[in-house]
Design a protein around this motif. Structure first.
Motif, PDB file in Angstrom:
ATOM      1  N   LEU A 106       0.831  -1.205   0.000  1.00 33.57           N
ATOM      2  CA  LEU A 106       0.000   0.000   0.000  1.00 33.57           C
ATOM      3  C   LEU A 106       0.868   1.259   0.000  1.00 33.57           C
ATOM      4  CD1 LEU A 106      -3.086   0.024   0.061  1.00 33.57           C
ATOM      5  CD2 LEU A 106      -2.952   0.659   2.476  1.00 33.57           C
ATOM      6  N   SER A 107       1.879   1.265   0.869  1.00 30.55           N
ATOM      7  CA  SER A 107       2.671   2.494   0.964  1.00 30.55           C
ATOM      8  C   SER A 107       3.541   2.687  -0.269  1.00 30.55           C
ATOM      9  CB  SER A 107       3.501   2.523   2.248  1.00 30.55           C
ATOM     10  OG  SER A 107       4.158   1.317   2.423  1.00 30.55           O
ATOM     11  N   VAL A 108       4.063   1.594  -0.828  1.00 30.06           N
ATOM     12  CA  VAL A 108       4.870   1.764  -2.040  1.00 30.06           C
ATOM     13  C   VAL A 108       3.981   2.191  -3.201  1.00 30.06           C
ATOM     14  CG1 VAL A 108       6.231   0.544  -3.776  1.00 30.06           C
ATOM     15  CG2 VAL A 108       6.750   0.247  -1.378  1.00 30.06           C
ATOM     16  N   GLY A 109       2.775   1.609  -3.270  1.00 26.74           N
ATOM     17  CA  GLY A 109       1.842   2.019  -4.319  1.00 26.74           C
ATOM     18  C   GLY A 109       1.559   3.507  -4.246  1.00 26.74           C
ATOM     19  N   LEU A 110       1.280   3.952  -3.038  1.00 31.11           N
ATOM     20  CA  LEU A 110       1.019   5.366  -2.812  1.00 31.11           C
ATOM     21  C   LEU A 110       2.242   6.211  -3.188  1.00 31.11           C
ATOM     22  CD1 LEU A 110      -1.274   7.065  -1.309  1.00 31.11           C
ATOM     23  CD2 LEU A 110       0.302   7.073   0.617  1.00 31.11           C
ATOM     24  N   ALA A 111       3.407   5.726  -2.766  1.00 32.74           N
ATOM     25  CA  ALA A 111       4.647   6.463  -3.019  1.00 32.74           C
ATOM     26  C   ALA A 111       4.919   6.572  -4.510  1.00 32.74           C
ATOM     27  CB  ALA A 111       5.811   5.784  -2.309  1.00 32.74           C
ATOM     28  N   VAL A 112       4.670   5.501  -5.253  1.00 32.74           N
ATOM     29  CA  VAL A 112       4.940   5.520  -6.694  1.00 32.74           C
ATOM     30  C   VAL A 112       4.017   6.523  -7.375  1.00 32.74           C
ATOM     31  CG1 VAL A 112       4.758   4.184  -8.825  1.00 32.74           C
ATOM     32  CG2 VAL A 112       5.855   3.183  -6.823  1.00 32.74           C
ATOM     33  N   VAL A 113       2.740   6.471  -7.033  1.00 32.14           N
ATOM     34  CA  VAL A 113       1.790   7.383  -7.684  1.00 32.14           C
ATOM     35  C   VAL A 113       2.186   8.833  -7.403  1.00 32.14           C
ATOM     36  CG1 VAL A 113      -0.596   8.181  -7.725  1.00 32.14           C
ATOM     37  CG2 VAL A 113      -0.093   5.726  -7.671  1.00 32.14           C
ATOM     38  N   ILE A 114       2.375   9.162  -6.116  1.00 33.80           N
ATOM     39  CA  ILE A 114       2.704  10.550  -5.770  1.00 33.80           C
ATOM     40  C   ILE A 114       4.084  10.928  -6.325  1.00 33.80           C
ATOM     41  CG2 ILE A 114       3.131  12.177  -3.881  1.00 33.80           C
ATOM     42  CD1 ILE A 114       1.243  10.523  -2.173  1.00 33.80           C
ATOM     43  N   GLY A 115       5.063  10.067  -6.061  1.00 27.52           N
ATOM     44  CA  GLY A 115       6.446  10.388  -6.416  1.00 27.52           C
ATOM     45  C   GLY A 115       6.653  10.554  -7.908  1.00 27.52           C
ATOM     46  N   VAL A 116       6.141   9.616  -8.699  1.00 30.81           N
ATOM     47  CA  VAL A 116       6.383   9.673 -10.141  1.00 30.81           C
ATOM     48  C   VAL A 116       5.671  10.883 -10.749  1.00 30.81           C
ATOM     49  CG1 VAL A 116       5.979   8.485 -12.331  1.00 30.81           C
ATOM     50  CG2 VAL A 116       6.853   7.210 -10.381  1.00 30.81           C
ATOM     51  N   VAL A 117       4.434  11.119 -10.322  1.00 32.74           N
ATOM     52  CA  VAL A 117       3.710  12.267 -10.878  1.00 32.74           C
ATOM     53  C   VAL A 117       4.419  13.577 -10.521  1.00 32.74           C
ATOM     54  CG1 VAL A 117       1.566  13.588 -10.763  1.00 32.74           C
ATOM     55  CG2 VAL A 117       1.479  11.109 -10.955  1.00 32.74           C
ATOM     56  N   LEU A 118       4.762  13.744  -9.250  1.00 25.01           N
ATOM     57  CA  LEU A 118       5.472  14.964  -8.838  1.00 25.01           C
ATOM     58  C   LEU A 118       6.792  15.105  -9.585  1.00 25.01           C
ATOM     59  CD1 LEU A 118       5.106  15.380  -4.959  1.00 25.01           C
ATOM     60  CD2 LEU A 118       3.923  16.569  -6.785  1.00 25.01           C
ATOM     61  N   GLY A 119       7.512  13.995  -9.700  1.00 19.15           N
ATOM     62  CA  GLY A 119       8.819  14.030 -10.355  1.00 19.15           C
ATOM     63  C   GLY A 119       8.711  14.446 -11.809  1.00 19.15           C
ATOM     64  N   ILE A 120       7.726  13.881 -12.519  1.00 20.45           N
ATOM     65  CA  ILE A 120       7.572  14.217 -13.942  1.00 20.45           C
ATOM     66  C   ILE A 120       7.220  15.687 -14.102  1.00 20.45           C
ATOM     67  CG2 ILE A 120       6.153  13.853 -15.989  1.00 20.45           C
ATOM     68  CD1 ILE A 120       5.866  10.949 -15.157  1.00 20.45           C
ATOM     69  N   VAL A 121       6.217  16.141 -13.333  1.00 20.29           N
ATOM     70  CA  VAL A 121       5.787  17.538 -13.495  1.00 20.29           C
ATOM     71  C   VAL A 121       6.939  18.479 -13.123  1.00 20.29           C
ATOM     72  CG1 VAL A 121       4.102  19.276 -12.812  1.00 20.29           C
ATOM     73  CG2 VAL A 121       3.396  16.906 -13.080  1.00 20.29           C
ATOM     74  N   SER A 122       7.670  18.156 -12.062  1.00 15.23           N
ATOM     75  CA  SER A 122       8.800  19.006 -11.670  1.00 15.23           C
ATOM     76  C   SER A 122       9.849  19.072 -12.765  1.00 15.23           C
ATOM     77  CB  SER A 122       9.461  18.466 -10.398  1.00 15.23           C
ATOM     78  OG  SER A 122       8.615  18.630  -9.313  1.00 15.23           O
ATOM     79  N   ALA A 123      10.097  17.935 -13.411  1.00 21.59           N
ATOM     80  CA  ALA A 123      11.120  17.921 -14.461  1.00 21.59           C
ATOM     81  C   ALA A 123      10.657  18.718 -15.672  1.00 21.59           C
ATOM     82  CB  ALA A 123      11.443  16.484 -14.871  1.00 21.59           C
ATOM     83  N   VAL A 124       9.386  18.529 -16.047  1.00 24.59           N
ATOM     84  CA  VAL A 124       8.883  19.224 -17.230  1.00 24.59           C
ATOM     85  C   VAL A 124       8.841  20.726 -16.977  1.00 24.59           C
ATOM     86  CG1 VAL A 124       6.866  19.530 -18.705  1.00 24.59           C
ATOM     87  CG2 VAL A 124       7.581  17.230 -18.031  1.00 24.59           C
ATOM     88  N   LYS A 125       8.471  21.106 -15.760  1.00 25.80           N
ATOM     89  CA  LYS A 125       8.414  22.535 -15.419  1.00 25.80           C
ATOM     90  C   LYS A 125       9.592  22.865 -14.503  1.00 25.80           C
ATOM     91  CE  LYS A 125       3.682  23.159 -16.438  1.00 25.80           C
ATOM     92  NZ  LYS A 125       3.920  23.411 -17.849  1.00 25.80           N
ATOM     93  N   GLN A 126      10.788  22.580 -14.955  1.00 26.67           N
ATOM     94  CA  GLN A 126      11.967  22.791 -14.127  1.00 26.67           C
ATOM     95  C   GLN A 126      12.103  24.254 -13.714  1.00 26.67           C
ATOM     96  OE1 GLN A 126      15.659  22.080 -16.039  1.00 26.67           O
ATOM     97  NE2 GLN A 126      16.805  21.800 -14.165  1.00 26.67           N
TER      98      GLN A 126
END
Lengths: 310, 321
Positions: A106-126
């Motif tokens: 559960l926690s890794v699932g949650l972490a992947v969803v939040i982490g990957v989405v935040l990471g992608i948006v942060s990279a695209v809008k550096q």
């Protein structure tokens, strides 16, 4: 590929043997007498302790005890009997490990969803406001100790708002707070890794090529960039998940979750040798399986690696 | 140049990069036009603004730091700089496509080459996935790679084959304009010749107009009809192949030709153009070539020379012609 998997599974056997030897030896040389601890509370007499020692086989030499442990494990699949509860160790693990697995999943699932989405948006809008805020939060998430975060969540959601239960692990509602507690710190690590990996990929020529084809930005990012940025992300997620296989001792203690981490700590304190040995074996096995899955996922993420998997 | 046949017309294009060290004037006041079916060579040394210009045409410049300050780019009569992002996407890959410098890095390593070509086809044509893949195989055959290799990943192909795939991808939708950014720089000489030969054949077959960016005058001589020489963000000389090769007037162009080693000469030293490209954040006020120019005079220091047509279709930007 199948051959590779079979070989890796076979390689688990010597690994498990090695782990058994190390754990067994460590427990053997650790001072403390389980019979004394067990009877200590009721004030057992010297004779009673000696009798129990004999019964537990603690007086046999090291090699005999190790041999007996391995023999019982290999021939009967028997990990021994818990000193405290008199249950088979396998049964105790069966009671605790699924909870740990659920919490980890559960926690890794949650972490992947939040982490990957935040990471992608942060990279695209550096360097945008979003990026700065997200990365500041990620810094906070990695630096904040889990137990403290757990307590804060508990104060807010269980005590003040009374939305969620503060302890136990019987329903999905019970799992939310601990999963969020562990998940957010993993999410922070995953977000940072996703961001840096994506930033590296976004500057590659083939991303320009994809744009030059007339492909829309979202497809360029998700299909062309993300797939190339996956390897470090998979690695991070794998390590996080693997570590959680050993249980999150502090979080389990705070939320009173009967997980493998809590069981292990109690067993070590009581010198409950069979439980410690069995527990470590299962944790090591789970860790190795997670590693294997990560390695297999690499091959799907990057075809250049597939040819090496023979 | 006939107006009705005009494919591309660039007017006063100015592109800056805003960096921490100041504003880099990568392209300044660039004018250029080309008609259908032409092959134009864009020649200049590294940093002259060639790639920036063509990426500007494609609207592929990363913003920030790049900024198109002013100018107009007319393609087929329409100003590309006024197009929406969506309209630009339908033009990229379909009407204008681009071949990038390095085939080693311009293919996506985790997609099969067939899928990468099919992606372009499917973006601009309303066909099924299967059909587009079949067309991708046909395109591969066109560039001399067996169709069954469409399922291969880029790392399974050689450098020359990768560049063929990139060319197949660029030509897959039969674009009106193909921009080739140093398409052969990364390849060794024998493969260069093969790839160029194949490109020439396909360009003729598809009747595509081409902008060929290069700093190799040999390639220009072999493939281009018209040549534009770029220096420090400006076109300093423009004309037909004959004008430039037989009657070069600008001192920079002359310098470029002087750099080509003469195999019959006794002395085997190279004859370089003295000095270096000016710092792009601090360009000279007058003629950009002034600090390196062997014939520079007083007016060159302060006054940027006008573009003079010295014979029909041959333009030179120099005070001394």
């Amino acid at each position: 590929m199948l051959k590779y998997i079979i070989r890796r599974v076979l390689m688990l056997i010597p690994v498990m043997l090695g782990v058994s030897l190390v754990v067994f030896t460590l427990m053997y040389i650790t001072p403390g007498n389980p019979a004394e601890i067990l009877l200590g509370e009721e004030g057992g007499s010297k004779e009673a302790i000696e009798l129990l020692e004999e019964e537990m086989g603690l007086n046999d030499p090291y090699i005999v005890r190790f041999g007996r442990f391995i023999w019982n494990l290999v021939s009967k699949g028997d990990l021994g009997t818990c000193y405290a509860t008199r249950q088979p160790v396998s049964q105790r693990i069966a009671q605790t490990f699924p909870n740990t697995l659920k919490l980890a999943g559960l926690s890794v699932g949650l972490a992947v969803v939040i982490g990957v989405v935040l990471g992608i948006v942060s990279a695209v809008k550096q360097y945008s406001i979003f990026d700065n805020v997200a990365m500041a939060l990620a810094m906070l998430g990695t630096s904040m100790p889990n137990f403290w975060q757990g307590l804060l969540l508990m104060i807010l959601f269980s005590i003040h708002l009374q939305w969620l239960p503060a302890s136990g692990f019987s329903s999905f509602k019970h799992m939310i707070l601990p999963a969020v507690t562990i998940g957010t710190s993993s999410a922070a690590v995953i977000a940072r890794m996703t961001r840096s990996s994506m930033l590296e990929v976004i500057r590659q020529d083939y991303i320009s090529t994809a744009r030059a084809k007339g492909q829309s930005e979202i497809v360029v990012i998700l299909r062309h960039a993300l797939k190339n940025a996956l390897i470090p992300i998979i690695t991070t997620v794998g390590i996080r998940f693997g570590v959680m296989m050993g249980g999150a001792v502090l979080t389990e203690s705070i939320f009173a979750i009967p997980g493998i981490g809590k069981m292990m700590v109690d067993a070590i304190k009581a010198r409950n040798y069979p439980v410690v040995q069995g527990g470590v074996l299962v944790i090591a096995l789970a860790f190795s399986v997670v590693n294997l899955i990560v390695d297999i996922l690499y091959a799907f993420a990057d075809p250049r690696l597939k040819s090496q998997y023979r | 140049m006939e107006q009705k046949n005009l494919l591309l017309k660039i007017k006063d294009l100015t592109i800056n990069y805003n960096t921490y060290d100041g504003i880099v004037k990568a392209v300044e006041g660039l004018n250029l036009s080309m008609s259908n079916g032409q092959t134009l060579g864009l020649v200049g040394e590294t940093g002259a603004g060639k790639t920036t210009t063509v990426k500007g045409i494609m609207r592929l410049l990363p913003d920030p730091p790049a900024k198109i300050v002013r100018g107009e780019i007319y393609f087929d009569g329409e100003n590309l700089l006024k197009k929406s992002k969506k309209e630009m996407r339908s033009i990229r890959g379909k009407q204008i496509s681009m071949i990038f410098q390095d085939p080693m890095t311009s293919l996506n390593p985790v997609m099969t080459v067939g899928d990468q070509i099919a992606e372009t086809i499917r973006l601009h044509n309303d066909i099924s996935k299967k059909q587009s893949f079949e067309e991708a195989c046909t395109m591969l055959e066109q560039v001399g790679i067996k169709g069954e290799r469409a399922g291969d990943y880029p790392h399974q192909l050689s450098g020359g084959m990768k560049q063929r795939v990139v060319i197949a991808m660029a030509l897959a939708c039969n674009p009106k304009l193909l921009i080739a950014d140093e398409p052969t720089t990364a390849l060794d000489v024998t493969i260069q010749a093969q790839v160029l030969e194949m490109m020439k054949k396909l360009i003729a077959q598809y009747n595509t107009s081409v902008i060929m960016i290069t700093h190799d005058l040999g390639i220009v001589a072999e493939t281009c009809d018209y040549i534009a020489i770029m220096y420090a963000g400006e076109i300093v000389e423009y004309g037909t192949k004959q004008h430039i090769f037989l009657n070069a007037k600008h001192p920079y162009t002359k310098g470029l030709f002087a750099c080509i080693p003469d195999i019959t000469a006794e002395d085997n030293k190279l004859t370089p153009i003295e000095g270096l490209m000016p710092d792009p954040t601090n360009l000279p006020k007058g003629c950009k070539f002034y600090p390196r120019c062997p014939m520079a005079g007083k007016e060159c220091e302060n006054e940027n020379p006008a573009n003079k047509e010295i014979e029909n279709g041959h333009f030179v930007k120099c005070h001394f012609v």
